[in-house]
Write a protein that holds these residues in place. Structure first.
Motif, PDB file in Angstrom:
ATOM      1  N   THR A 178     -27.325  -6.436  83.814  1.00 28.39           N
ATOM      2  CA  THR A 178     -25.969  -6.406  83.250  1.00 28.39           C
ATOM      3  C   THR A 178     -25.280  -5.097  83.590  1.00 28.39           C
ATOM      4  O   THR A 178     -24.092  -5.070  83.948  1.00 28.39           O
ATOM      5  CB  THR A 178     -26.025  -6.584  81.719  1.00 28.39           C
ATOM      6  N   SER A 179     -26.034  -3.999  83.503  1.00 24.53           N
ATOM      7  CA  SER A 179     -25.487  -2.687  83.841  1.00 24.53           C
ATOM      8  C   SER A 179     -25.088  -2.620  85.310  1.00 24.53           C
ATOM      9  O   SER A 179     -24.021  -2.080  85.654  1.00 24.53           O
ATOM     10  CB  SER A 179     -26.519  -1.597  83.531  1.00 24.53           C
ATOM     11  N   VAL A 180     -25.931  -3.164  86.190  1.00 27.40           N
ATOM     12  CA  VAL A 180     -25.629  -3.162  87.622  1.00 27.40           C
ATOM     13  C   VAL A 180     -24.344  -3.934  87.903  1.00 27.40           C
ATOM     14  O   VAL A 180     -23.474  -3.481  88.666  1.00 27.40           O
ATOM     15  CB  VAL A 180     -26.809  -3.763  88.419  1.00 27.40           C
ATOM     16  N   TRP A 181     -24.205  -5.080  87.287  1.00 26.39           N
ATOM     17  CA  TRP A 181     -23.027  -5.910  87.526  1.00 26.39           C
ATOM     18  C   TRP A 181     -21.759  -5.268  86.966  1.00 26.39           C
ATOM     19  O   TRP A 181     -20.740  -5.180  87.652  1.00 26.39           O
ATOM     20  CB  TRP A 181     -23.223  -7.289  86.897  1.00 26.39           C
ATOM     21  N   GLU A 182     -21.829  -4.796  85.714  1.00 32.32           N
ATOM     22  CA  GLU A 182     -20.633  -4.294  85.050  1.00 32.32           C
ATOM     23  C   GLU A 182     -20.206  -2.920  85.557  1.00 32.32           C
ATOM     24  O   GLU A 182     -19.002  -2.615  85.552  1.00 32.32           O
ATOM     25  CB  GLU A 182     -20.857  -4.241  83.535  1.00 32.32           C
ATOM     26  N   TYR A 183     -21.170  -2.088  85.989  1.00 32.71           N
ATOM     27  CA  TYR A 183     -20.810  -0.735  86.412  1.00 32.71           C
ATOM     28  C   TYR A 183     -20.666  -0.624  87.928  1.00 32.71           C
ATOM     29  O   TYR A 183     -19.639  -0.178  88.433  1.00 32.71           O
ATOM     30  CB  TYR A 183     -21.854   0.273  85.919  1.00 32.71           C
ATOM     31  N   TRP A 184     -21.708  -1.051  88.658  1.00 32.68           N
ATOM     32  CA  TRP A 184     -21.726  -0.823  90.103  1.00 32.68           C
ATOM     33  C   TRP A 184     -20.913  -1.847  90.885  1.00 32.68           C
ATOM     34  O   TRP A 184     -20.245  -1.495  91.861  1.00 32.68           O
ATOM     35  CB  TRP A 184     -23.167  -0.832  90.618  1.00 32.68           C
ATOM     36  N   LEU A 185     -20.945  -3.091  90.492  1.00 31.61           N
ATOM     37  CA  LEU A 185     -20.327  -4.146  91.298  1.00 31.61           C
ATOM     38  C   LEU A 185     -18.900  -4.482  90.880  1.00 31.61           C
ATOM     39  O   LEU A 185     -18.103  -4.925  91.709  1.00 31.61           O
ATOM     40  CB  LEU A 185     -21.193  -5.408  91.248  1.00 31.61           C
ATOM     41  N   THR A 186     -18.571  -4.290  89.606  1.00 30.31           N
ATOM     42  CA  THR A 186     -17.228  -4.654  89.143  1.00 30.31           C
ATOM     43  C   THR A 186     -16.537  -3.539  88.377  1.00 30.31           C
ATOM     44  O   THR A 186     -15.382  -3.713  87.971  1.00 30.31           O
ATOM     45  CB  THR A 186     -17.287  -5.903  88.238  1.00 30.31           C
ATOM     46  N   GLY A 187     -17.213  -2.405  88.158  1.00 27.74           N
ATOM     47  CA  GLY A 187     -16.641  -1.354  87.324  1.00 27.74           C
ATOM     48  C   GLY A 187     -16.433  -0.044  88.044  1.00 27.74           C
ATOM     49  O   GLY A 187     -16.215   0.015  89.263  1.00 27.74           O
ATOM     50  N   GLU A 188     -16.537   1.046  87.290  1.00 28.39           N
ATOM     51  CA  GLU A 188     -16.245   2.385  87.796  1.00 28.39           C
ATOM     52  C   GLU A 188     -17.221   2.834  88.881  1.00 28.39           C
ATOM     53  O   GLU A 188     -16.896   3.715  89.690  1.00 28.39           O
ATOM     54  CB  GLU A 188     -16.279   3.385  86.640  1.00 28.39           C
ATOM     55  N   GLY A 189     -18.411   2.256  88.892  1.00 31.67           N
ATOM     56  CA  GLY A 189     -19.415   2.667  89.868  1.00 31.67           C
ATOM     57  C   GLY A 189     -19.048   2.343  91.298  1.00 31.67           C
ATOM     58  O   GLY A 189     -19.672   2.875  92.234  1.00 31.67           O
ATOM     59  N   GLN A 190     -18.054   1.487  91.503  1.00 30.39           N
ATOM     60  CA  GLN A 190     -17.652   1.140  92.869  1.00 30.39           C
ATOM     61  C   GLN A 190     -17.201   2.381  93.646  1.00 30.39           C
ATOM     62  O   GLN A 190     -17.431   2.486  94.850  1.00 30.39           O
ATOM     63  CB  GLN A 190     -16.525   0.110  92.832  1.00 30.39           C
ATOM     64  N   GLU A 191     -16.574   3.322  92.952  1.00 29.97           N
ATOM     65  CA  GLU A 191     -16.119   4.547  93.615  1.00 29.97           C
ATOM     66  C   GLU A 191     -17.308   5.374  94.093  1.00 29.97           C
ATOM     67  O   GLU A 191     -17.314   5.886  95.217  1.00 29.97           O
ATOM     68  CB  GLU A 191     -15.272   5.368  92.645  1.00 29.97           C
ATOM     69  N   HIS A 192     -18.336   5.503  93.240  1.00 32.43           N
ATOM     70  CA  HIS A 192     -19.553   6.224  93.635  1.00 32.43           C
ATOM     71  C   HIS A 192     -20.251   5.503  94.783  1.00 32.43           C
ATOM     72  O   HIS A 192     -20.740   6.137  95.731  1.00 32.43           O
ATOM     73  CB  HIS A 192     -20.508   6.338  92.439  1.00 32.43           C
TER      74      HIS A 192
END
Length: 256
Positions: A41-55
């Protein structure tokens, strides 16, 4: 038939490992072993669809440029060193000296030269991925049979034409082997180069999550890096099949 069987076995193994991980982590009460559903859930919400995309974009950009530069430099220098004995004799000591130093140990040096921006990270990635490709290309260039050189000379094939049509095809299998080693190494270097003096990237997020005891975030980074490694390796395999189709066909005929 063999390909379908291998695929099914690989898929079965992956599903089995995920199932075991899912069950054991969901029932564990250990803070350092968070439930797999929470990690996904963290991977999906942060890295793939959230703020983590910038990182993620920052790291992938540096990875693409650094890995490309390392591969190209390794091929070009490897071809020169592998074919010219005088150059090989002169460059072997300094190359061995630099190769013995881990690329991560040169991060402070790179900071002084390039500052704390992307140039420093790209330099570290390129330097670390340069040597696996270089050594394999040198070995491939030195392993070309003398008969191939003599045949090319008898047909008047020299210079760039010889490099493109005789040397480079012969060296390509060794170069691919070097790139196979360089890909996972590049992932290590992109993370470590972002852990110091950086405010962006996967490595920055990883060290921040570790310092704040965000174990779900730490495990999420592990999954992201594993997925990136699989994707890059799969892309290389597709390219390898295209580039080395003639080589597999040749060896298949030799076996017959």
């Amino acid at each position: 038939m063999r390909k379908s069987t291998s695929f099914l076995l690989g898929l079965t193994g992956a599903i089995l490992i995920i199932a075991i991980w899912w069950v054991t982590s969901s029932n564990a009460k250990e803070i350092y072993f968070p439930p797999l559903p929470d990690i996904l859930t963290s991977v999906w919400e942060y890295w793939l669809t959230g703020e983590g995309q910038e990182h993620l974009f920052s790291s992938l950009s540096n990875l693409a440029v650094g890995l490309t530069l390392g591969i190209l430099a390794g091929i070009v220098v490897g071809l020169v060193v592998g074919q010219i004995r005088l150059v090989r004799t002169g460059l072997t000591p300094p190359l061995e000296f630099v190769r013995a130093i881990p690329a991560t140990a040169l991060i402070p040096f790179a900071m002084v030269i390039f500052g704390l921006g992307d140039s420093m990270k790209i330099f570290i990635i390129a330097l670390g991925t340069f040597f696996p490709v270089l050594l394999n290309v040198i070995d491939g260039a030195r392993s070309i049979p003398r008969e191939s050189h003599d045949t090319a000379k008898s047909f008047g094939i020299t210079g760039v034409t010889k490099q493109l049509n005789v040397v480079l095809p012969a060296v390509t299998p060794r170069a691919v082997a070097g790139i196979t080693v360089a890909i996972p190494l590049s992932l290590v270097l992109v993370v470590t180069s972002e852990m110091t003096g950086s405010a962006q990237g996967i490595g920055y997020f990883l060290i921040t999550a570790q310092n704040s005891f965000d174990q779900t975030g730490v495990w999420g980074v592990i999954i992201i890096l594993g997925l990136l490694g699989m994707i890059l390796t799969s892309i290389l395999s597709l390219i390898e099949r295209r580039l080395l189709a003639w080589d597999r066909g040749l060896h298949g005929r030799d076996q017959l």
